[in-house]
Design a protein around this motif. Structure first.
Motif, PDB file in Angstrom:
ATOM      1  N   ALA A  87     -87.162 -49.904 -50.981  1.00 19.13           N
ATOM      2  CA  ALA A  87     -88.504 -50.204 -50.492  1.00 19.13           C
ATOM      3  C   ALA A  87     -88.479 -50.226 -48.970  1.00 19.13           C
ATOM      4  N   VAL A  88     -89.666 -50.302 -48.362  1.00 21.98           N
ATOM      5  CA  VAL A  88     -89.795 -50.395 -46.906  1.00 21.98           C
ATOM      6  C   VAL A  88     -90.734 -51.553 -46.586  1.00 21.98           C
ATOM      7  N   LEU A  89     -90.308 -52.416 -45.675  1.00 17.98           N
ATOM      8  CA  LEU A  89     -91.128 -53.537 -45.211  1.00 17.98           C
ATOM      9  C   LEU A  89     -91.782 -53.156 -43.890  1.00 17.98           C
ATOM     10  N   LEU A  90     -93.099 -53.251 -43.835  1.00 20.95           N
ATOM     11  CA  LEU A  90     -93.835 -52.937 -42.603  1.00 20.95           C
ATOM     12  C   LEU A  90     -94.538 -54.189 -42.104  1.00 20.95           C
ATOM     13  N   LEU A  91     -94.374 -54.479 -40.805  1.00 18.82           N
ATOM     14  CA  LEU A  91     -95.018 -55.614 -40.157  1.00 18.82           C
ATOM     15  C   LEU A  91     -95.819 -55.107 -38.970  1.00 18.82           C
ATOM     16  N   ALA A  92     -97.013 -55.660 -38.768  1.00 22.13           N
ATOM     17  CA  ALA A  92     -97.861 -55.218 -37.660  1.00 22.13           C
ATOM     18  C   ALA A  92     -98.563 -56.410 -37.028  1.00 22.13           C
ATOM     19  N   ARG A  93     -98.763 -56.336 -35.719  1.00 27.10           N
ATOM     20  CA  ARG A  93     -99.506 -57.342 -34.973  1.00 27.10           C
ATOM     21  C   ARG A  93    -100.837 -56.762 -34.523  1.00 27.10           C
ATOM     22  N   GLY A  94    -101.704 -57.630 -34.014  1.00 27.06           N
ATOM     23  CA  GLY A  94    -103.010 -57.193 -33.574  1.00 27.06           C
ATOM     24  C   GLY A  94    -102.960 -56.429 -32.272  1.00 27.06           C
ATOM     25  N   THR A  95    -104.057 -55.758 -31.953  1.00 29.29           N
ATOM     26  CA  THR A  95    -104.155 -54.995 -30.710  1.00 29.29           C
ATOM     27  C   THR A  95    -103.972 -55.911 -29.504  1.00 29.29           C
ATOM     28  N   GLY A  96    -103.132 -55.485 -28.564  1.00 27.32           N
ATOM     29  CA  GLY A  96    -102.898 -56.254 -27.354  1.00 27.32           C
ATOM     30  C   GLY A  96    -101.838 -57.327 -27.473  1.00 27.32           C
ATOM     31  N   GLU A  97    -101.284 -57.559 -28.654  1.00 30.05           N
ATOM     32  CA  GLU A  97    -100.250 -58.576 -28.808  1.00 30.05           C
ATOM     33  C   GLU A  97     -98.888 -58.030 -28.385  1.00 30.05           C
ATOM     34  N   ALA A  98     -97.908 -58.930 -28.299  1.00 26.82           N
ATOM     35  CA  ALA A  98     -96.585 -58.573 -27.780  1.00 26.82           C
ATOM     36  C   ALA A  98     -95.880 -57.585 -28.702  1.00 26.82           C
ATOM     37  N   LEU A  99     -95.062 -56.716 -28.103  1.00 26.34           N
ATOM     38  CA  LEU A  99     -94.276 -55.760 -28.881  1.00 26.34           C
ATOM     39  C   LEU A  99     -93.172 -56.475 -29.640  1.00 26.34           C
ATOM     40  N   PHE A 100     -92.671 -55.840 -30.675  1.00 26.26           N
ATOM     41  CA  PHE A 100     -91.503 -56.361 -31.381  1.00 26.26           C
ATOM     42  C   PHE A 100     -90.265 -56.062 -30.542  1.00 26.26           C
ATOM     43  N   THR A 101     -89.592 -57.109 -30.075  1.00 26.98           N
ATOM     44  CA  THR A 101     -88.433 -56.942 -29.211  1.00 26.98           C
ATOM     45  C   THR A 101     -87.142 -56.901 -30.029  1.00 26.98           C
ATOM     46  N   GLU A 102     -86.044 -56.546 -29.353  1.00 30.44           N
ATOM     47  CA  GLU A 102     -84.745 -56.518 -30.024  1.00 30.44           C
ATOM     48  C   GLU A 102     -84.338 -57.916 -30.478  1.00 30.44           C
ATOM     49  N   ARG A 103     -84.777 -58.945 -29.773  1.00 29.17           N
ATOM     50  CA  ARG A 103     -84.467 -60.314 -30.181  1.00 29.17           C
ATOM     51  C   ARG A 103     -85.094 -60.640 -31.541  1.00 29.17           C
ATOM     52  N   GLU A 104     -86.205 -59.977 -31.858  1.00 32.52           N
ATOM     53  CA  GLU A 104     -86.870 -60.212 -33.139  1.00 32.52           C
ATOM     54  C   GLU A 104     -86.383 -59.255 -34.212  1.00 32.52           C
ATOM     55  N   THR A 105     -86.226 -57.979 -33.863  1.00 27.45           N
ATOM     56  CA  THR A 105     -85.856 -56.987 -34.865  1.00 27.45           C
ATOM     57  C   THR A 105     -84.401 -57.118 -35.299  1.00 27.45           C
ATOM     58  N   GLY A 106     -83.535 -57.687 -34.423  1.00 29.42           N
ATOM     59  CA  GLY A 106     -82.140 -57.885 -34.818  1.00 29.42           C
ATOM     60  C   GLY A 106     -82.027 -58.786 -36.050  1.00 29.42           C
ATOM     61  N   PRO A 107     -82.566 -60.007 -35.995  1.00 28.70           N
ATOM     62  CA  PRO A 107     -82.561 -60.856 -37.195  1.00 28.70           C
ATOM     63  C   PRO A 107     -83.349 -60.261 -38.347  1.00 28.70           C
ATOM     64  N   LEU A 108     -84.413 -59.501 -38.032  1.00 29.68           N
ATOM     65  CA  LEU A 108     -85.202 -58.873 -39.097  1.00 29.68           C
ATOM     66  C   LEU A 108     -84.356 -57.886 -39.892  1.00 29.68           C
ATOM     67  N   LEU A 109     -83.512 -57.112 -39.195  1.00 29.32           N
ATOM     68  CA  LEU A 109     -82.636 -56.169 -39.892  1.00 29.32           C
ATOM     69  C   LEU A 109     -81.639 -56.910 -40.776  1.00 29.32           C
ATOM     70  N   GLY A 110     -81.094 -58.024 -40.254  1.00 31.64           N
ATOM     71  CA  GLY A 110     -80.189 -58.824 -41.076  1.00 31.64           C
ATOM     72  C   GLY A 110     -80.895 -59.395 -42.291  1.00 31.64           C
ATOM     73  N   PHE A 111     -82.135 -59.834 -42.091  1.00 26.97           N
ATOM     74  CA  PHE A 111     -82.926 -60.357 -43.202  1.00 26.97           C
ATOM     75  C   PHE A 111     -83.189 -59.263 -44.236  1.00 26.97           C
ATOM     76  N   ALA A 112     -83.503 -58.057 -43.763  1.00 28.71           N
ATOM     77  CA  ALA A 112     -83.759 -56.945 -44.674  1.00 28.71           C
ATOM     78  C   ALA A 112     -82.520 -56.605 -45.484  1.00 28.71           C
ATOM     79  N   ASP A 113     -81.350 -56.617 -44.822  1.00 31.43           N
ATOM     80  CA  ASP A 113     -80.106 -56.333 -45.543  1.00 31.43           C
ATOM     81  C   ASP A 113     -79.832 -57.401 -46.592  1.00 31.43           C
ATOM     82  N   GLN A 114     -80.079 -58.660 -46.227  1.00 35.99           N
ATOM     83  CA  GLN A 114     -79.857 -59.756 -47.177  1.00 35.99           C
ATOM     84  C   GLN A 114     -80.821 -59.637 -48.359  1.00 35.99           C
ATOM     85  N   ALA A 115     -82.087 -59.327 -48.054  1.00 31.21           N
ATOM     86  CA  ALA A 115     -83.069 -59.162 -49.128  1.00 31.21           C
ATOM     87  C   ALA A 115     -82.699 -57.983 -50.019  1.00 31.21           C
TER      88      ALA A 115
END
Length: 570
Positions: A326-354
């Protein structure tokens, strides 16, 4: 006045001048002391705050107060190092901000500090070569002071201050005070980011543990998918979270679970791989992100473009053995902060665990299916050794007894009963054959594929569809026709989930020996005019290519009835 009197008053005048000069210096010293005290209080106040958003807001407010500026702003530099990803202002009302429009991205004079991160002080900002004016609705500004904010030798952003109260220019003391504040701000921002990162990491670990517990407790696949989307959305602050799964045709993806935004419209939606962020992540088998989902030219086929979304990231779930579940997609509203490496790093670990948890769940399901197949073998043996033998013996007995019955009507009834027994024996033998058919590794049978599609549709429908199958589906139906059946069923159930507003869906699949017939009927709102017929054109084309027919009707009791049938070629 005599000369002696004048000469006697000269020392008094000089003393008054000295006293006035001394008072002025005392006032300056007192002002400097007060400013130093204010600076120290601000440094302590900023340093105590651990929430990053509050830290940034406090820094801007403090900067304006320390140099008596009418307007102040903090621009956070984005991951590209060339533009602003966040802009916080002080001194403007909400009405003024709304009138100006979108926040600046780092062009003109603001971009000057990005490309040259050094303090910049101007008496008239309009005279600077990088300045090209203000947008409509922007208040006039003249004096300017800009200072970079560094975090661990890396420029985090810039402080911008304009227009001192009283119309004075910013002086060297103002620049020194703001530069000192910028140093303290850098430390406070670093502390807040470290704290935020530790908190986020803890939340990811807790979410991973929760998912593992849910899987081991025997929860359904759809419940686990829902939990994954919920926790990922909460931790990242996303407004939208979708989990999409690949379809059997290999070219399309289906939204199995949708959260946030127009979730009811997206749930069950089938999209192509090309032109979508989820499809790109599935194709590449790696994380894919965008700064603006609504305007990214790579994503012209993504249906989420109409939901006013901004930064987005898609992460594959399960990448073992070149397979993505499967693929997990996350999105924020217009003008909000970009997804940084500080956020996507744990997200990748979470995805692997899931994904690991889902793999364990699949293995457990395989073990349960193996046990079910073994039980089927036992049932088949019992049916063959007991039921068929007794039915056959009963039929032989009745057939023999018919010869001794003189009454013609009674004899015919007995012979009809013998015929019914023969037909029952054929049905039981077909059932036994179906029970004993085992799925070859990597090539699941049509029965199990249909069951899987029906199970996957439960999340989108909100209830399990009623499923009935008859005939030798795994042996009489060719592989190509079986692929069509699975694709047609998935599309029919997806249409029912999106349009029917039904409370019941019935699926009947039959292999009659000469043809395979798939019937899908719901009790929903039916087809109004031709609104949904365009979405069923693909099913009609599949039937035509295989020499079959596709019919859509509205039963008298309401709802919609789809019948798709093609001949079986042996």
């Amino acid at each position: 006045m005599g000369g002696d009197e004048v000469r006697s008053r000269i020392p008094q005048l000089r003393l008054d001048e000295l006293l006035e000069e001394l008072q002025a210096r005392i006032d300056v010293a007192r002002g400097t002391r007060d400013r130093v005290h204010s600076l120290l209080e601000v440094v302590l106040s900023v340093g105590r705050e651990l929430d990053l958003t509050q830290v940034l807001r406090r820094i801007v407010e403090a900067a304006a107060g320390l140099v008596d500026a009418r307007y102040a702003a903090l621009g956070v530099i984005g991951p590209d190092g060339e533009s602003l990803s966040q802009f916080l202002t002080v001194g403007m009302s909400d009405e003024e901000i709304a009138g100006i429009g979108a926040y600046p991205t780092g062009k003109g004079l603001l971009g000057e500090l990005i490309s040259h991160p050094e303090p910049l002080r101007l008496g008239d900002l309009s005279q600077h070569g990088a300045s090209y004016g203000f947008p409509a609705g922007h208040p006039p500004m003249r004096t300017f002071l800009g200072v970079p904010v560094r975090v661990r030798e890396e420029v985090f952003g810039n402080l911008y201050l304009t227009d001192k109260h009283g119309g004075e220019d910013f002086d060297a003391d103002d620049e020194s005070v703001i530069a000192t504040l910028a140093v303290a701000a850098g430390v406070a921002i670093d502390n807040a980011r470290l704290y935020e990162e530790a908190q986020r990491q803890q939340r990811w670990l807790s979410a991973s543990a929760e998912i593992t517990r849910t899987l081991l407790s025997g929860s359904s696949h759809s419940q686990v998918m829902q939990l994954i989307a919920q926790r990922a959305r909460e931790i990242t602050g996303a407004v939208l979270a979708d989990i999409v799964v690949p379809q059997v045709d290999g070219e399309t993806l289906r939204v199995e679970f949708a959260l946030g935004g127009n979730a009811s419209k997206r749930s069950g939606l089938v999209v192509r791989r090309e032109g979508t962020l989820s499809g790109a992540a599935w194709t590449e088998g790696a994380q894919v992100s965008t700064a603006d989902l609504a305007t990214d030219p790579r994503l012209i086929g993504d249906p989420r473009r109409s939901e006013r979304l901004g930064p987005a990231v898609a992460v594959p779930l399960g990448r073992a053995e070149d397979r993505i579940d499967a693929v997990l997609l996350l999105a924020r509203g217009t003008g909000e902060a970009l997804f940084t490496e500080r956020e996507t790093g744990p997200l990748l670990g979470f995805a692997d665990q899931a994904a690991l948890g889902l793999e364990l769940a699949n293995r457990r399901r395989d073990a349960e299916q193996l046990a079910m197949l073994e039980d089927r073998d036992r049932i088949a043996r019992d049916l063959h050794d007991l039921a068929i033998q007794r039915l056959f013996a009963t039929g032989m007995t009745l057939q023999s007894a018919a010869r001794f019955i003189d009454h013609t009507g009674a004899s015919d009834r007995v012979l009809r009963a013998v015929g019914d027994l023969d037909e029952t024996i054929k049905i039981i033998r077909s059932t036994i054959f179906g029970l004993r058919v085992r799925e070859e590794e990597g090539a699941p049978g049509l029965r199990s594929r249909v069951v899987r599609v029906a199970e996957e549709a439960q999340a989108a429908l909100g209830f399990p569809p009623r499923l009935s199958m008859e005939g030798l589906l795994d042996t009489d139906v060719p592989a190509e026709t079986a692929d069509h059946v699975v694709a047609v069923l998935g599309e029919a159930l997806s249409n029912a989930a999106r349009h029917a507003r039904a409370g019941r869906v019935e699926v009947v699949l039959q292999a009659t020996g000469s043809q395979v017939v798939l019937t899908v009927q719901d009790d929903g709102v039916g087809i109004a005019g031709h609104g949904r017929r365009s979405g069923l054109r693909n099913l009609d084309e599949r039937a035509a290519r295989s020499g079959g027919v596709f019919e859509v009707s509205s039963p008298a009791a309401g709802g919609t009835r789809l019948v798709w049938s093609v001949p079986l070629v042996h």
